[in-house]
Design a protein around this motif. Structure first.
Motif, PDB file in Angstrom:
ATOM      1  N   UNK A 215       0.826  -1.205   0.000  1.00 48.48           N
ATOM      2  CA  UNK A 215       0.000   0.000   0.000  1.00 48.48           C
ATOM      3  C   UNK A 215       0.864   1.261   0.000  1.00 48.48           C
ATOM      4  N   UNK A 216       0.386   2.287  -0.715  1.00 46.54           N
ATOM      5  CA  UNK A 216       1.001   3.603  -0.626  1.00 46.54           C
ATOM      6  C   UNK A 216       0.565   4.250   0.688  1.00 46.54           C
ATOM      7  N   UNK A 217       1.446   5.101   1.235  1.00 46.53           N
ATOM      8  CA  UNK A 217       1.164   5.676   2.552  1.00 46.53           C
ATOM      9  C   UNK A 217       1.625   7.126   2.608  1.00 46.53           C
ATOM     10  N   UNK A 319       2.419  11.679 -12.161  1.00 49.02           N
ATOM     11  CA  UNK A 319       2.720  10.408 -11.505  1.00 49.02           C
ATOM     12  C   UNK A 319       1.506   9.508 -11.406  1.00 49.02           C
ATOM     13  N   UNK A 320       0.313  10.062 -11.623  1.00 46.31           N
ATOM     14  CA  UNK A 320      -0.905   9.295 -11.379  1.00 46.31           C
ATOM     15  C   UNK A 320      -1.022   8.074 -12.289  1.00 46.31           C
ATOM     16  N   UNK A 321      -0.827   8.251 -13.579  1.00 52.55           N
ATOM     17  CA  UNK A 321      -0.975   7.120 -14.507  1.00 52.55           C
ATOM     18  C   UNK A 321       0.063   6.028 -14.271  1.00 52.55           C
ATOM     19  N   UNK A 322       1.360   6.374 -14.114  1.00 52.06           N
ATOM     20  CA  UNK A 322       2.337   5.310 -13.802  1.00 52.06           C
ATOM     21  C   UNK A 322       2.024   4.541 -12.528  1.00 52.06           C
ATOM     22  N   UNK A 323       1.422   5.207 -11.529  1.00 54.81           N
ATOM     23  CA  UNK A 323       1.061   4.506 -10.291  1.00 54.81           C
ATOM     24  C   UNK A 323       0.003   3.443 -10.546  1.00 54.81           C
ATOM     25  N   UNK A 324      -0.877   3.699 -11.502  1.00 57.48           N
ATOM     26  CA  UNK A 324      -1.933   2.743 -11.828  1.00 57.48           C
ATOM     27  C   UNK A 324      -1.410   1.618 -12.722  1.00 57.48           C
ATOM     28  N   UNK A 325      -0.627   1.986 -13.739  1.00 59.46           N
ATOM     29  CA  UNK A 325      -0.218   1.013 -14.761  1.00 59.46           C
ATOM     30  C   UNK A 325       1.079   0.305 -14.431  1.00 59.46           C
ATOM     31  N   UNK A 384      -6.417   9.635  -3.787  1.00 59.85           N
ATOM     32  CA  UNK A 384      -7.213   8.435  -4.041  1.00 59.85           C
ATOM     33  C   UNK A 384      -6.330   7.213  -4.258  1.00 59.85           C
ATOM     34  N   UNK A 385      -5.072   7.429  -4.624  1.00 59.36           N
ATOM     35  CA  UNK A 385      -4.138   6.324  -4.869  1.00 59.36           C
ATOM     36  C   UNK A 385      -3.270   6.015  -3.644  1.00 59.36           C
ATOM     37  N   UNK A 386      -3.558   6.682  -2.527  1.00 62.87           N
ATOM     38  CA  UNK A 386      -2.812   6.453  -1.291  1.00 62.87           C
ATOM     39  C   UNK A 386      -3.751   5.798  -0.284  1.00 62.87           C
ATOM     40  N   UNK A 387      -3.407   4.594   0.139  1.00 66.38           N
ATOM     41  CA  UNK A 387      -4.310   3.789   0.966  1.00 66.38           C
ATOM     42  C   UNK A 387      -4.293   4.164   2.439  1.00 66.38           C
ATOM     43  N   UNK A 464     -20.407   8.854  10.714  1.00 68.15           N
ATOM     44  CA  UNK A 464     -19.936   9.680  11.828  1.00 68.15           C
ATOM     45  C   UNK A 464     -18.626  10.412  11.509  1.00 68.15           C
ATOM     46  N   UNK A 465     -17.728   9.731  10.813  1.00 68.52           N
ATOM     47  CA  UNK A 465     -16.442  10.355  10.500  1.00 68.52           C
ATOM     48  C   UNK A 465     -16.476  11.120   9.190  1.00 68.52           C
ATOM     49  N   UNK A 466     -17.574  10.997   8.455  1.00 74.97           N
ATOM     50  CA  UNK A 466     -17.677  11.705   7.189  1.00 74.97           C
ATOM     51  C   UNK A 466     -16.711  11.196   6.142  1.00 74.97           C
ATOM     52  N   UNK A 467     -16.430   9.922   6.152  1.00 70.64           N
ATOM     53  CA  UNK A 467     -15.493   9.354   5.178  1.00 70.64           C
ATOM     54  C   UNK A 467     -16.086   9.420   3.780  1.00 70.64           C
ATOM     55  N   UNK A 468     -15.223   9.705   2.812  1.00 75.80           N
ATOM     56  CA  UNK A 468     -15.677   9.826   1.434  1.00 75.80           C
ATOM     57  C   UNK A 468     -15.889   8.442   0.824  1.00 75.80           C
ATOM     58  N   UNK A 469     -16.572   8.435  -0.317  1.00 78.77           N
ATOM     59  CA  UNK A 469     -16.842   7.166  -0.982  1.00 78.77           C
ATOM     60  C   UNK A 469     -15.558   6.492  -1.456  1.00 78.77           C
ATOM     61  N   UNK A 470     -14.557   7.316  -1.839  1.00 80.79           N
ATOM     62  CA  UNK A 470     -13.311   6.716  -2.323  1.00 80.79           C
ATOM     63  C   UNK A 470     -12.573   5.964  -1.221  1.00 80.79           C
ATOM     64  N   UNK A 471     -12.894   6.322   0.038  1.00 79.70           N
ATOM     65  CA  UNK A 471     -12.224   5.644   1.150  1.00 79.70           C
ATOM     66  C   UNK A 471     -12.722   4.220   1.334  1.00 79.70           C
ATOM     67  N   UNK A 472     -13.892   3.903   0.794  1.00 84.36           N
ATOM     68  CA  UNK A 472     -14.520   2.603   1.051  1.00 84.36           C
ATOM     69  C   UNK A 472     -13.639   1.456   0.565  1.00 84.36           C
ATOM     70  N   UNK A 473     -13.262   1.463  -0.717  1.00 85.55           N
ATOM     71  CA  UNK A 473     -12.423   0.394  -1.253  1.00 85.55           C
ATOM     72  C   UNK A 473     -11.074   0.334  -0.557  1.00 85.55           C
TER      73      UNK A 473
END
Length: 512
Positions: A215-217, A319-325, A384-387, A464-473
């Protein structure tokens, strides 16, 4: 008279064999064809001086040098040695029947000595594939090339040594390197260790999870909290490189000319920490003569971006595309080059410009709204690419001076390796996925199922924490890794609870 030998051109991380032909005939002037760049064209002057210093002479006749195939651009100074040897053969100063049996590369200095070249490892791999009798190259590159089995690597220190060998006036013993033995004995040769870190147990745990799942951090905390020190030790708990990974990583560093002298093989995972003033090209690679960038130099290792908001936004976005591919493609009008870039991103940042927002003791002096503007320098798609988002707090005096036993990197790595083994078995039927962080959305739904208690916990956290939808996965992926570290087949509520706490930047109101 015509003479011929072979060299090599490096494109990306692979090499292509080049035929070097020299014809010396009646007439005047020196001609070079085959799309040479300026460094190759200047070889005429280096070769002339090196020949004179070695007891030979540059023929005062019409000399034509051709580098074939003529439609491939030739770059660099590594063609000096094969051109010089062909000139000697074509002008009758030497008589060797072995010139066209070897692949020859090397840069000549004016006194005839040889300087090291870039890309010796991929060139040696290509030479073995094409069945050359051996590879003649500068002695400084010999150990690097000798990693390739079944190819005699013949080191020479100057032009005269190469001439004597080709005329059979001397014998050169091939360099031998036992890659397996070297690899086995140096896999854990790191300069740092987690045993040096006092306190910060929650951050160590977060980095252990990051290493176990790939995971990215990002670490958020005030100056002096230990973010950089912790990041530098992340590579020490990653699973040891495999031999194939080591070869692939060494090829990239060889092409970039970043290998330390006499280094045969990179046996530890790379750790790259570029400065925030770097350019787009420095990060992803490219240039007029394309070279790998920092994301490729950190392939199979860690890329650490300290003070993330200080990087130019355009640099971070490329850097976004290289992180995915997991690779980066450098495209030009005449060619396209792929560089691998499978790295773990570790970033750190202050929570605000003054550095003391949410500090337990010091007061933040930033004006209202400044904290949010500071954090907004990092785009949502990148976050979104950082877990894992981890808050780092300073270590207290009592923790720093406590005489308690601290886990070593080796002890943590054992748990990481065990978790990676579970993931290898899980993804054995998926070629492009080998750790939890690489799971696509459809696989997350299939492999990260939670029970009713877990769903209730997730729902409460989202509300309660207001987490975004992207945080779910991201939470599901991280909880899967936490379960793997606990050797649990199913994701339980406590695994989800731990994963939820690593989403600091997704909480509503975190930045005021």
């Amino acid at each position: 008279m015509l003479a011929k030998t072979f060299g090599s051109a490096v494109h990306g991380v692979n090499a292509k064999t080049i035929s070097i032909e020299v014809d010396v005939a009646q007439g005047l002037k020196f001609f070079m064809s085959g799309l040479p760049d300026s460094a190759v064209k200047e070889s005429q002057h280096r070769v002339g001086s090196a020949l004179k210093s070695s007891g030979f002479f540059m023929p005062r006749k019409r000399t034509v040098v051709n580098l074939a195939p003529a439609d491939i651009r030739k770059e660099g100074s590594a063609y000096d040695l094969p051109i010089a040897l062909c000139v000697l053969q074509a002008s009758g100063q030497i008589n060797s029947g072995k010139l066209d049996q070897y692949l020859i590369m090397g840069e000549l200095s004016l006194d005839g000595n040889l300087r090291p070249i870039k890309g010796a490892l991929p060139i040696a791999i290509q030479a073995r594939q094409e069945g050359f009798k051996g590879f003649i190259l500068p002695a400084d590159n010999a150990r690097e090339a000798a990693v390739v089995k079944d190819l005699p690597v013949l080191p020479v220190s100057n032009l005269k040594e190469a001439v004597d060998f080709l005329e059979e006036a001397s014998v050169i013993d091939p360099v031998c390197v036992d890659a397996h033995e070297m690899f086995a004995t140096r896999q854990n040769d790191y300069d740092s260790d987690f045993k040096d870190v006092q306190g910060q147990e929650n951050i160590k745990r977060a980095l252990e999870i990051a290493a176990a799942g790939g995971h990215n951090v990002i670490m958020i905390g005030p100056p002096g909290a230990g973010k950089t020190m912790l990041a530098k030790r992340l590579s020490t708990i990653l699973p040891p490189l495999t031999l194939n990974e080591a070869l692939e990583t060494t090829k990239i560093h060889s092409v970039a000319g970043k290998l330390i002298r006499d280094t045969a093989l990179l046996t530890t995972r790379p750790f790259r920490s570029p400065h925030h003033t770097m350019s787009n090209v420095a990060l992803v690679g490219g240039g007029s003569n394309p070279q790998p960038g920092e994301i490729s130099l950190s392939h199979n290792g860690v890329l650490f971006l300290d003070e993330l908001p200080e990087f130019k936004r355009s640099v971070l976005e490329v850097m976004r595309q290289p992180m995915e591919e997991r690779r980066v493609t450098i495209s030009r009008a005449r060619f396209s080059i792929d560089y691998p870039s499978n790295f773990m991103l570790v970033a750190s940042m202050n929570p605000c410009p003054c550095g003391y927002y949410n500090h337990p003791e010091k007061e933040c002096v930033c004006a209202p709204g400044v904290v949010q503007r500071y954090l907004s320098k990092i785009s949502g798609p990148l976050l979104d690419r950082i877990d894992l988002h981890v808050e780092v707090v300073p270590v207290s005096f009592d923790e720093m001076t406590a005489n308690r036993k601290v886990e070593t990197s080796e002890q943590i790595r054992e748990r990481v390796v065990k978790a990676r083994g579970i993931q290898s078995h899980r993804f054995q039927d998926h070629e492009s996925v080998y750790c939890n962080a690489m799971m696509p959305s459809n696989m997350v739904k299939q492999l990260c199922a939670v029970d009713d208690a877990g769903k209730a916990l997730l729902k409460t956290a989202m509300e309660r924490l207001g987490l975004s939808a992207r945080a779910y996965d991201r939470i599901l992926k991280v909880s899967r890794t936490v379960a793997d570290l606990a050797e649990s087949e199913h994701i339980r509520a406590e695994h989800l609870a731990e994963a939820i706490q690593y989403r600091s930047l997704d909480r509503d109101g975190w930045a005021g």
